[in-house]
Design an enzyme around this catalytic site. Structure first.
Site, PDB file in Angstrom:
ATOM      1  N   ASP A  31       0.844  -1.192   0.000  1.00 45.06           N
ATOM      2  CA  ASP A  31       0.000   0.000   0.000  1.00 45.06           C
ATOM      3  C   ASP A  31       0.885   1.250   0.000  1.00 45.06           C
ATOM      4  O   ASP A  31       1.764   1.363  -0.849  1.00 45.06           O
ATOM      5  CB  ASP A  31      -0.959  -0.081   1.201  1.00 45.06           C
ATOM      6  CG  ASP A  31      -1.995   1.022   1.262  1.00 45.06           C
ATOM      7  OD1 ASP A  31      -2.951   0.969   0.482  1.00 45.06           O
ATOM      8  OD2 ASP A  31      -1.842   1.935   2.095  1.00 45.06           O
ATOM      9  N   HIS A  58      -7.482  -6.653   1.133  1.00 49.83           N
ATOM     10  CA  HIS A  58      -6.387  -5.702   0.941  1.00 49.83           C
ATOM     11  C   HIS A  58      -5.244  -5.901   1.934  1.00 49.83           C
ATOM     12  O   HIS A  58      -4.071  -5.808   1.559  1.00 49.83           O
ATOM     13  CB  HIS A  58      -6.928  -4.279   1.041  1.00 49.83           C
ATOM     14  CG  HIS A  58      -5.896  -3.215   0.897  1.00 49.83           C
ATOM     15  ND1 HIS A  58      -5.086  -3.106  -0.220  1.00 49.83           N
ATOM     16  CD2 HIS A  58      -5.521  -2.205   1.731  1.00 49.83           C
ATOM     17  CE1 HIS A  58      -4.267  -2.073  -0.065  1.00 49.83           C
ATOM     18  NE2 HIS A  58      -4.507  -1.521   1.107  1.00 49.83           N
TER      19      HIS A  58
END
Length: 292
Positions: A105, A268
């Site tokens: 990320d 995620h």
């Protein structure tokens, strides 16, 4: 969490970086994403140590227990270039001039910048749920803006600080499940976001992303600068990277020659949701098969 890991606060000259580390083997630097701290790696880092590596898990500048300088008008104090300098300094402090590098990320954007700015330091590179910021923005459309609206909200001056700091646990809590994250990891995150200076730094990360970081990447493209280290790109199959762009590797080929990658069955936050598959993917790249 992190049994037998040492902790330190490293002064980089520009920031004070909190870091966890353990293991005597080849060093692996693990960079977390938003809004997590280094604790997101608590199911991954010990497995890497058990596999013979030295795992280094810092909080990025301004995140968690790390602190950085005051924001600047051009957001350069929280640019990926500045944070990458922090990471190189931390690794040198620990005695590691060259190391493997893993980013997820927002940490993956730092890892990409570190690999481009300090190629001599990076042995092998793994980026998780990542495209270059400039590639996202080059392809931005209504679908992207709808799904990733927070990029543009966080970039606004002052308003997001007022909204988030009015109830930080209410803002971050709904997407942070203690059962999935682990109780201690969850508690560390909730403690961090209660600090207004942490929230401000995390927002500055996004403001830098749309401005100075984008400019740095566009300069890289213009100069035909590419990732020198062998690169593995991983993505969460239950996230939206493939939905938005198709095969992420098709985009990454403009940035790296020695490239492979694949999706992992996970949401995620793959380090928390499917650490076994992530560790297997990391080891498969950090320990490449011997040639013929």
């Amino acid at each position: 969490m992190f049994e037998n890991f040492a902790t330190e606060q490293v002064d980089t000259g520009e920031a004070s970086i909190f870091v966890r580390h353990a293991g005597p083997g080849a060093p692996v630097l693990l960079l977390h994403g938003h809004p997590r701290t280094s604790a997101t790696w608590h199911r991954v880092a010990p497995r890497l140590v058990d596999a013979g590596f030295s795992a280094v898990c810092p909080d990025l500048r301004g995140y968690g227990s790390s602190r950085g300088p005051e924001p600047t008008s051009d957001h350069s104090a929280h640019s990926k270039r500045a944070v990458a300098r922090d990471m190189v300094t931390v690794m040198r402090h620990l005695g590691h001039e060259r190391f493997h590098l893993v980013g997820h990320d927002r940490g993956s954007y730092v890892a990409l910048r570190l690999a481009l700015d300090h190629p001599e330091a990076v042995e092998r590179l793994v980026l998780v749920d990542c495209l270059p910021l400039s590639e996202h923005l080059r392809r931005a459309n209504a679908d992207f803006a709808t799904r990733w609206w927070h990029w543009f909200f966080f970039a606004q001056p002052d308003i997001p600080e007022r909204v988030i700091n009015a109830n930080p646990v209410g803002w971050y809590g709904p997407k942070a499940d203690a059962g999935t994250m682990g109780a201690e990891n969850h508690a560390e995150l909730m403690a961090a976001v209660r600090h207004p200076e942490v929230v401000r730094s995390m927002l500055e990360d996004y403001r830098a992303g749309l401005s100075v970081d984008r400019a740095h990447e566009e300069a890289d493209r213009a100069a035909h600068r590419r990732v020198a280290a062998p690169l593995r790109v991983l993505w969460s199959l239950q996230d939206d990277l493939e939905d938005l762009y198709g095969d992420p590797l098709a985009i990454w080929r403009a940035w790296a020659d020695d490239l492979d990658g694949f999706g992992i069955p996970s949401g995620h936050h793959v380090a928390e949701e499917n650490p076994e598959a992530l560790v297997a993917a990391l080891l498969g790249h950090l320990r490449p098969a011997a040639g013929p």
